[in-house]
Scaffold this active site. Structure first.
Site, short mmCIF file in Angstrom:
data_model
loop_
_atom_site.label_atom_id
_atom_site.label_comp_id
_atom_site.label_asym_id
_atom_site.label_seq_id
_atom_site.Cartn_x
_atom_site.Cartn_y
_atom_site.Cartn_z
N HIS A 188 16.02 1.63 10.74
CA HIS A 188 14.08 1.79 11.07
C HIS A 188 14.25 2.42 10.37
O HIS A 188 13.58 2.93 10.08
CB HIS A 188 14.15 1.74 12.33
N GLU A 430 13.74 -20.23 -6.03
CA GLU A 430 14.95 -18.57 -5.43
C GLU A 430 15.95 -19.52 -5.83
O GLU A 430 16.91 -19.14 -5.85
CB GLU A 430 14.60 -18.42 -4.20
N ASP A 454 16.38 -13.82 -4.09
CA ASP A 454 18.36 -14.93 -4.01
C ASP A 454 17.81 -15.03 -5.70
O ASP A 454 19.88 -15.80 -5.88
CB ASP A 454 17.68 -16.18 -3.60
N ARG A 464 23.24 -10.48 -2.91
CA ARG A 464 22.84 -9.42 -3.11
C ARG A 464 22.93 -8.41 -2.07
O ARG A 464 23.03 -7.60 -2.65
CB ARG A 464 21.56 -9.75 -2.90
N CYS A 501 7.53 -12.93 -5.65
CA CYS A 501 7.35 -12.10 -4.63
C CYS A 501 8.91 -11.49 -4.45
O CYS A 501 9.10 -10.81 -3.30
CB CYS A 501 7.07 -13.44 -3.25
C1 PEP Z 1 14.05 -13.38 -2.44
O1 PEP Z 1 14.67 -14.30 -2.43
O2 PEP Z 1 13.25 -12.73 -3.68
C2 PEP Z 1 12.40 -13.94 -1.33
C3 PEP Z 1 11.99 -13.65 -1.52
O3 PEP Z 1 13.18 -14.69 -0.41
P1 PEP Z 1 13.70 -13.19 0.47
O4 PEP Z 1 14.25 -11.94 0.58
O5 PEP Z 1 12.93 -13.46 2.25
O6 PEP Z 1 15.23 -13.79 0.90
MG MG Z 2 15.20 -15.78 -0.90
#
Ligand code: PEP
Ligand code: MG
Length: 572
Positions: A188, A430, A454, A464, A501
């Site tokens: 946090h 993804e 992902d 990751r 995203c």
């Molecule tokens: C991604 O995998 O890029 C994504 C936006 O989803 P998350 O980071 O929540 O896995």
């Molecule tokens: Mg993801």
């Protein structure tokens, strides 16, 4: 003598200030504390809980008044914890056994924190720090101790082994940098530093003790370097970097209300990634045009049972209403992987990221899925809502999800609840499987959003979250760039819009390539919006059209990144 220490840069930027060591040594105060009767100690505990609750309520009001909504949300969680009846009962029990009130508070919260320590999910493990923070706050109130929200006379760099979330939330405006012995990107303290744009370096370990109070220090949150007692020439060089950065931030900030459009008129929608409705105020302040990713699974974490339809409806409705005319994309629950849920009883998996997660869980637990879909459809009455499916690898999954969507709508009709009949259905791209079969998938949905976090890990076979392989993890790898280029083309050929995203969407270095590929929308954490917008507004269409094939012809991620650095430097 100048000394350079190395940690992990977790919030980029440069800070120059004097070291302020935060060590809350309660030991002498606890030793000096004289306990009364068990009844008297119990009374003091009740009074301390009340005082802590008032203190936290004031911090929440101050954070909200200055628009720091994510900080307010964290302190709200502390406020709820400090008023937890089970925790209070444990403290009173301990006082009843003759334990002094401050020690009872510390021991009871420690027992609670120990439960979080054992949780497999990194995010939930970090919550142990929040519980210990409550214990220290109560012990300080009971035994008497310094306030943590002191004003500092000049810019300071907070240095500590670990930074308690409430200490981070209460940091004065004079705090310009943070250096921690421990901490991770999900702690946090780091979340707060990111939201406030305070450069931070973590993971110094024992070397944190080399930072003595009052010493001049430079913190480079991009490289992870911490420079103690810098030489005059280095100090001057960094000071000029700080000034350049501040001037750029001022300029970027002025752009919040402007559109992200290139000089040739190419328009990209810049939206925000959020985890809860409380993130919306900051998103709107930074100029977000709607929400490109509402990570709905955060509603499901850290509890004993899944949230019901009403709770999920209230959360989606709150976000949708604040998005106004813009789109509010709610991603259906993406649990599993690094976000296990105790109540789903996911068996121990060798490879959780390749296991039972996201849409796979939803399709096997239709009750859970249909409840969520009903809540989102109902929220559609209050805004421009869309549904997004995570981790798709096949057309069959979209078909099955559509069948659930029909059932959800049928149930709402039976129940007489109003809902939006036409809610767009999109999917996250993804997985390499989705990227390669994007044409077929595009025929079955209304939009794509590329999840690079992902997509990079699955394409490069690089975890990751594993620091041992993090140098190999790059969204500039040619394989990733070629996949993204193909996904955008496939989507457009089928007449659907394509967004992104994952973290790449918020990387200013990637923006020229993404604009050239023709992405329609980029969704990112709110503080990243102004910088990306500023980069896009300076792009000449012809230049980026020439840049893209050049980047795609290179063979190494490092070379492509270097090309982009040169391009951005030449264009800013
Ligand atoms: C991604 O995998 O890029 C994504 C936006 O989803 P998350 O980071 O929540 O896995
Ligand atoms: Mg993801």
């Amino acid at each position: 003598m100048e000394e350079i220490l190395r940690g992990t840069g977790v919030v980029p930027g440069i800070a120059i200030g004097r070291v302020k060591v935060l060590s809350e040594d309660l030991a002498p105060r606890l030793a000096a504390y004289s306990a009364g009767t068990p009844e008297a100690e119990s009374g003091k505990i009740a009074a301390a809980i009340k005082a802590a609750s008032t203190e936290l309520a004031q911090l929440i009001a101050a954070a909200k008044a200055s628009g720091r909504t994510s900080q307010a949300a964290i302190i709200e969680a502390h406020h709820a914890m400090v008023n937890d009846p089970g925790l209070a009962a444990n403290m009173h029990d301990k006082a009843g056994q003759g334990i002094a009130a401050p020690k009872a508070a510390l021991a009871a919260t420690e027992e609670f924190a120990a439960l979080f320590d054992t949780m497999p999910d990194a995010y939930l493990r970090e919550r142990a720090a929040d519980v210990r923070d409550i214990g220290r706050r109560l012990a300080r109130l009971l035994a008497g101790g310094a306030q943590i929200e002191d004003e500092d006379p000049e810019p300071v760099v907070i240095c500590a082994q670990e930074l308690a979330p409430s200490a981070a939330a209460g940091m004065s405006e004079k705090v310009c940098g943070i250096v921690l012995g421990q901490g991770s990107t999900t702690s946090h303290a780091v979340i707060i530093a990111k939201a406030r744009g305070i450069p931070a370096v973590t993971g110094l370990g024992g070397a944190i003790d080399r930072l003595l109070p009052g010493t001049m220090v430079i913190v480079d949150g991009s490289t992870g370097q911490v420079i103690l007692q810098p030489a005059a020439a280095r100090l001057a060089e960094y000071r000029s970097q700080v000034e350049t950065e501040a001037a750029r931030k001022r300029q970027d900030g002025e752009m919040a209300a402007l559109a992200a459009v290139t000089l040739g008129g190419r328009k990209l929608q810049l939206a925000a990634n959020i985890g809860s409705p409380t993130d919306m105020a900051a998103a709107l302040m930074q100029g977000a045009e709607g929400v490109g990713l509402f990570r709905s699974e955060f509603l499901f974490l850290g509890r004993d049972n899944p949230p019901g339809e009403e709770e999920q409806f209230a959360a989606s409705k709150a976000v949708a209403a604040q998005c106004g005319k813009h789109l509010c994309i709610v991603r259906t629950m993406d649990a599993g992987g690094d976000k296990p849920l105790q109540y789903l009883h996911i068996a121990k998996e060798e490879n959780p990221f390749l296991g039972w997660r996201a849409i796979r869980i939803s399709l096997e637990q239709p009750d859970l899925f249909i409840t969520q879909l009903k809540a989102i459809l109902r929220a559609g009455v209050f805004g421009n809502v869309a549904i997004m499916l995570p981790m798709i690898i096949s057309v069959a999954e979209i078909t099955a999800a559509k069948a659930c969507l029909e059932q959800a709508a049928a149930q709402l009709i039976d129940e007489g609840k109003p809902f939006a009949a036409k809610v767009p259905l999109g999917i996250m791209i993804e997985t390499p499987a989705a990227a390669v079969t994007a044409r077929e998938l595009a025929a079955e949905c209304d939009f794509f959003s590329i999840g690079t976090n992902d997509l990079v890990q699955y394409t490069l076979a690089v975890d990751r979250g594993n620091p041992a392989v993090s140098p190999l993890y790059s969204h500039f790898h040619p394989a990733v760039l070629r996949l993204i280029d193909g996904i955008v083309k496939a989507g457009h050929e089928r007449g659907i819009w394509v967004g992104m995203c994952g973290e790449m969407a918020g990387d200013p270095l990637a923006a020229p390539l993404l604009a050239a590929m023709g992405l329609d929308e980029l969704s990112m954490s709110a503080p990243a919006i102004p910088r990306v917008k500023a980069v896009i507004r300076k792009l000449h269409d012809r230049e980026i059209e020439e840049l893209l094939p050049k980047a795609l012809s290179l063979q190494n991620a490092g070379d492509i990144r270097a090309l982009m650095e040169r391009f951005i430097t030449a264009n800013s």
